[in-house]
Design a protein around this motif. Structure first.
Motif, PDB file in Angstrom:
ATOM      1  N   ARG A  58     -10.175   5.036  -0.351  1.00 39.22           N
ATOM      2  CA  ARG A  58      -9.587   4.042  -1.238  1.00 39.22           C
ATOM      3  C   ARG A  58      -8.068   4.123  -1.208  1.00 39.22           C
ATOM      4  O   ARG A  58      -7.491   5.211  -1.243  1.00 39.22           O
ATOM      5  CB  ARG A  58     -10.099   4.232  -2.668  1.00 39.22           C
ATOM      6  N   THR A  59      -7.416   2.979  -1.143  1.00 37.19           N
ATOM      7  CA  THR A  59      -5.964   2.920  -1.140  1.00 37.19           C
ATOM      8  C   THR A  59      -5.463   2.591  -2.538  1.00 37.19           C
ATOM      9  O   THR A  59      -6.244   2.524  -3.495  1.00 37.19           O
ATOM     10  CB  THR A  59      -5.473   1.844  -0.149  1.00 37.19           C
ATOM     11  N   SER A  60      -4.157   2.323  -2.640  1.00 38.28           N
ATOM     12  CA  SER A  60      -3.571   1.987  -3.937  1.00 38.28           C
ATOM     13  C   SER A  60      -3.860   0.552  -4.357  1.00 38.28           C
ATOM     14  O   SER A  60      -3.457   0.134  -5.445  1.00 38.28           O
ATOM     15  CB  SER A  60      -2.050   2.217  -3.891  1.00 38.28           C
ATOM     16  N   VAL A  61      -4.548  -0.216  -3.505  1.00 41.37           N
ATOM     17  CA  VAL A  61      -4.968  -1.579  -3.865  1.00 41.37           C
ATOM     18  C   VAL A  61      -6.490  -1.603  -3.936  1.00 41.37           C
ATOM     19  O   VAL A  61      -7.170  -1.292  -2.954  1.00 41.37           O
ATOM     20  CB  VAL A  61      -4.470  -2.611  -2.837  1.00 41.37           C
ATOM     21  N   ASP A  62      -7.033  -1.963  -5.087  1.00 45.86           N
ATOM     22  CA  ASP A  62      -8.479  -1.996  -5.263  1.00 45.86           C
ATOM     23  C   ASP A  62      -9.133  -2.917  -4.232  1.00 45.86           C
ATOM     24  O   ASP A  62      -8.700  -4.056  -4.026  1.00 45.86           O
ATOM     25  CB  ASP A  62      -8.832  -2.495  -6.673  1.00 45.86           C
ATOM     26  N   LEU A 105       0.823  -1.203   0.000  1.00 42.78           N
ATOM     27  CA  LEU A 105       0.000   0.000   0.000  1.00 42.78           C
ATOM     28  C   LEU A 105       0.858   1.254   0.000  1.00 42.78           C
ATOM     29  O   LEU A 105       1.857   1.339   0.721  1.00 42.78           O
ATOM     30  CB  LEU A 105      -0.920   0.008   1.223  1.00 42.78           C
ATOM     31  N   ALA A 106       0.463   2.241  -0.779  1.00 46.95           N
ATOM     32  CA  ALA A 106       1.191   3.509  -0.815  1.00 46.95           C
ATOM     33  C   ALA A 106       1.086   4.202   0.540  1.00 46.95           C
ATOM     34  O   ALA A 106       0.020   4.223   1.157  1.00 46.95           O
ATOM     35  CB  ALA A 106       0.633   4.399  -1.916  1.00 46.95           C
ATOM     36  N   ARG A 107       2.203   4.760   1.000  1.00 47.13           N
ATOM     37  CA  ARG A 107       2.253   5.417   2.311  1.00 47.13           C
ATOM     38  C   ARG A 107       2.831   6.819   2.168  1.00 47.13           C
ATOM     39  O   ARG A 107       3.530   7.128   1.202  1.00 47.13           O
ATOM     40  CB  ARG A 107       3.147   4.630   3.287  1.00 47.13           C
ATOM     41  N   ASN A 108       2.605   7.637   3.212  1.00 48.94           N
ATOM     42  CA  ASN A 108       3.280   8.927   3.264  1.00 48.94           C
ATOM     43  C   ASN A 108       4.567   8.800   4.074  1.00 48.94           C
ATOM     44  O   ASN A 108       4.946   7.708   4.501  1.00 48.94           O
ATOM     45  CB  ASN A 108       2.358  10.016   3.829  1.00 48.94           C
ATOM     46  N   ALA A 109       5.248   9.920   4.287  1.00 51.05           N
ATOM     47  CA  ALA A 109       6.556   9.878   4.954  1.00 51.05           C
ATOM     48  C   ALA A 109       6.468   9.369   6.385  1.00 51.05           C
ATOM     49  O   ALA A 109       7.442   8.852   6.930  1.00 51.05           O
ATOM     50  CB  ALA A 109       7.186  11.272   4.925  1.00 51.05           C
ATOM     51  N   ASP A 110       5.297   9.525   7.026  1.00 52.51           N
ATOM     52  CA  ASP A 110       5.120   9.069   8.410  1.00 52.51           C
ATOM     53  C   ASP A 110       4.639   7.623   8.500  1.00 52.51           C
ATOM     54  O   ASP A 110       4.389   7.118   9.593  1.00 52.51           O
ATOM     55  CB  ASP A 110       4.123   9.975   9.141  1.00 52.51           C
ATOM     56  N   GLY A 111       4.471   6.971   7.347  1.00 55.74           N
ATOM     57  CA  GLY A 111       4.028   5.588   7.341  1.00 55.74           C
ATOM     58  C   GLY A 111       2.533   5.408   7.268  1.00 55.74           C
ATOM     59  O   GLY A 111       2.042   4.274   7.210  1.00 55.74           O
ATOM     60  N   ALA A 112       1.762   6.518   7.288  1.00 54.18           N
ATOM     61  CA  ALA A 112       0.312   6.416   7.189  1.00 54.18           C
ATOM     62  C   ALA A 112      -0.096   6.030   5.770  1.00 54.18           C
ATOM     63  O   ALA A 112       0.552   6.417   4.793  1.00 54.18           O
ATOM     64  CB  ALA A 112      -0.347   7.736   7.575  1.00 54.18           C
ATOM     65  N   ILE A 113      -1.177   5.273   5.648  1.00 58.36           N
ATOM     66  CA  ILE A 113      -1.655   4.814   4.346  1.00 58.36           C
ATOM     67  C   ILE A 113      -2.267   5.976   3.569  1.00 58.36           C
ATOM     68  O   ILE A 113      -3.084   6.737   4.107  1.00 58.36           O
ATOM     69  CB  ILE A 113      -2.696   3.700   4.522  1.00 58.36           C
ATOM     70  N   LEU A 114      -1.879   6.103   2.322  1.00 62.00           N
ATOM     71  CA  LEU A 114      -2.448   7.144   1.461  1.00 62.00           C
ATOM     72  C   LEU A 114      -3.808   6.698   0.940  1.00 62.00           C
ATOM     73  O   LEU A 114      -3.967   5.576   0.466  1.00 62.00           O
ATOM     74  CB  LEU A 114      -1.520   7.429   0.283  1.00 62.00           C
ATOM     75  N   THR A 115      -4.795   7.588   1.052  1.00 59.92           N
ATOM     76  CA  THR A 115      -6.142   7.293   0.557  1.00 59.92           C
ATOM     77  C   THR A 115      -6.699   8.499  -0.168  1.00 59.92           C
ATOM     78  O   THR A 115      -6.183   9.613  -0.058  1.00 59.92           O
ATOM     79  CB  THR A 115      -7.102   6.957   1.720  1.00 59.92           C
ATOM     80  N   ASP A 116      -7.781   8.257  -0.907  1.00 68.27           N
ATOM     81  CA  ASP A 116      -8.521   9.390  -1.460  1.00 68.27           C
ATOM     82  C   ASP A 116      -9.639   9.744  -0.473  1.00 68.27           C
ATOM     83  O   ASP A 116      -9.684   9.251   0.648  1.00 68.27           O
ATOM     84  CB  ASP A 116      -9.048   9.064  -2.856  1.00 68.27           C
ATOM     85  N   GLU A 117     -10.547  10.618  -0.896  1.00 64.81           N
ATOM     86  CA  GLU A 117     -11.598  11.088   0.009  1.00 64.81           C
ATOM     87  C   GLU A 117     -12.617  10.005   0.352  1.00 64.81           C
ATOM     88  O   GLU A 117     -13.446  10.191   1.243  1.00 64.81           O
ATOM     89  CB  GLU A 117     -12.311  12.301  -0.598  1.00 64.81           C
ATOM     90  N   CYS A 118     -12.564   8.889  -0.369  1.00 68.02           N
ATOM     91  CA  CYS A 118     -13.467   7.787  -0.073  1.00 68.02           C
ATOM     92  C   CYS A 118     -12.742   6.649   0.634  1.00 68.02           C
ATOM     93  O   CYS A 118     -13.260   5.545   0.718  1.00 68.02           O
ATOM     94  CB  CYS A 118     -14.103   7.263  -1.360  1.00 68.02           C
TER      95      CYS A 118
END
Length: 396
Positions: free
Chosen positions: A347-351, A332-345
């Motif tokens: 959703r992560t980088s894995v469907d 899963l895509a993460r930010n610099a702090d290790g938190a999972i990147l999501t959109d406003e709904c």
């Protein structure tokens, strides 16, 4: 070899986690609770270590269901609940939601959208499996632990101080210098907690945050009870060392460099970085505890040190996400702090995998929104190139 779930059922949604984010998903999401399985090794929030301490947020900011007419916390007439009250509220909210709740820990998730398989470690040590069409990670976060060199020198995470204080164990910091490393509310709360028993307290932050709403419009800046630490810093500068003065010295400094070696904790700081209401009162020469050594000719930078054997170091630099293991979650895509990147709904980088709450970098209940809610929301950059048009409707 494909592993079948224990029940043979494929859940429309499995929510992993038992805290406020999980409750928001179950209570506010569009997938009915009766089609939802919640799996958590503990029901309640990641703030349970705060016990009877009052939370920063007002009661109406902590509502878990948009359908509640009243905020059921058993706290009539109080603006803010305690951590213990909120913990009980979260547990009750999940248990009465209509979702199936399972006490267990997820070891790994594998598969793809519509065909996820969850490896479940049960309380008796037995491994079982559950199938899900979609998965929501609401696994929260834990206080960040000190780096190895600091842990070896005896530094502890800030939750340790709260747990020990709750059972009246103060020997870790009593009559010692206490260095609290961190810039946020956690650092400021620990400072006020240990101040009555410590010989001195120094909060060392990498930036100055400021009090909400007087100095900052960011509602996640310092709020009560951080104000008590601000007051102690101000009064220390006025009264430290006067006859009859019994309140301990508390300082706040934005540090330039911080290190532990040869049995000492050392830090440097500059006047220019501390031109704020707290730092300006905490520089060398302002109180008897500020024993800084000038390290440049202009008199604007100092170095201080404390012997580690006489010092308690508390690490209060925020939290880090708690997540299941396995290659799918690791991807899963993460930010610099290790938190999972999501959109406003969510959703992560894995469907088919969604995330919300602290593990997705959301800082409070009132900014946590459920995933899998019907609407038309743009896909973020990391979801592009999958043959899905922008503004795709999110199915429930």
């Amino acid at each position: 070899m494909y592993r079948f779930s224990e029940t043979g059922r494929c859940w429309r949604l499995v929510v992993i986690g038992g805290g406020s984010a999980a409750a928001v998903q179950v209570r506010q999401g569009d997938i009915p609770p009766q089609d939802t399985l919640v799996i958590a090794d503990r029901l309640g929030t990641g703030m349970e270590f705060l016990g009877d301490s009052t939370l920063q947020s007002y009661a109406d900011e902590l509502r878990l269901s948009r359908y509640e007419e009243t905020f059921q916390l058993g706290m009539t007439g109080r603006l803010r609940p305690s951590a213990a009250q909120f913990d009980a509220y979260v547990r009750e909210s999940l248990l009465t939601s209509g979702a199936t709740v399972k006490s267990a820990r997820i070891l790994e998730i594998e598969g793809e959208t519509g065909k996820f398989l969850l490896h479940v470690l049960n309380g008796d040590g037995r491994i079982s499996y559950e199938r899900a069409e979609k998965v929501v990670l609401a696994t929260g976060s834990n206080p960040r632990t000190p780096p190895p060199a600091w842990a070896e020198a005896g530094a502890v995470a800030h939750d340790v101080v709260h747990r020990e204080h709750a059972v009246r164990r103060t020997d870790r910091w009593a009559d010692r210098s206490v260095l609290v490393v961190g810039s946020g509310n956690s650092a400021m709360q620990v400072a006020s907690l240990v101040a009555p028993d410590a010989s001195e307290v120094v909060v060392l932050g990498n930036r100055y945050v400021g009090m909400f709403p007087i100095e900052s419009a960011d509602k996640y800046s310092w709020r009560a009870p951080s104000q008590l630490t601000c007051e102690l810093v101000a009064k220390s500068a006025l009264e430290c060392g006067r006859p009859g003065w019994h309140t301990p010295c508390v300082r706040h400094l934005v540090y330039d460099r911080l290190d532990v070696r040869d049995g000492e904790v050392m830090w440097t700081y500059r006047a220019g970085d501390n031109e704020n209401p707290l730092g300006s009162r905490s520089l060398s020469g302002r109180c008897r505890h500020a024993r800084g050594r000038l390290i440049n000719g202009g008199g604007s930078a100092w170095e201080e040190s404390r012997r580690i054997e006489d010092t308690a170091v508390v690490w209060a630099t925020g939290c880090e996400p708690v997540l299941p293991g396995g290659a799918l979650v690791e991807s899963l895509a993460r930010n610099a702090d290790g938190a999972i990147l999501t959109d406003e709904c969510g959703r992560t980088s894995v469907d088919g995998i969604h995330a919300l709450g602290a593990c997705a970098g959301q800082r409070a209940v009132n900014e946590t929104v459920p995933a899998l809610v019907r609407g038309r929301l743009p896909f973020p950059e990391f979801l592009s190139g999958r043959g899905l048009p922008v503004d795709t409707e999110v199915p429930a």
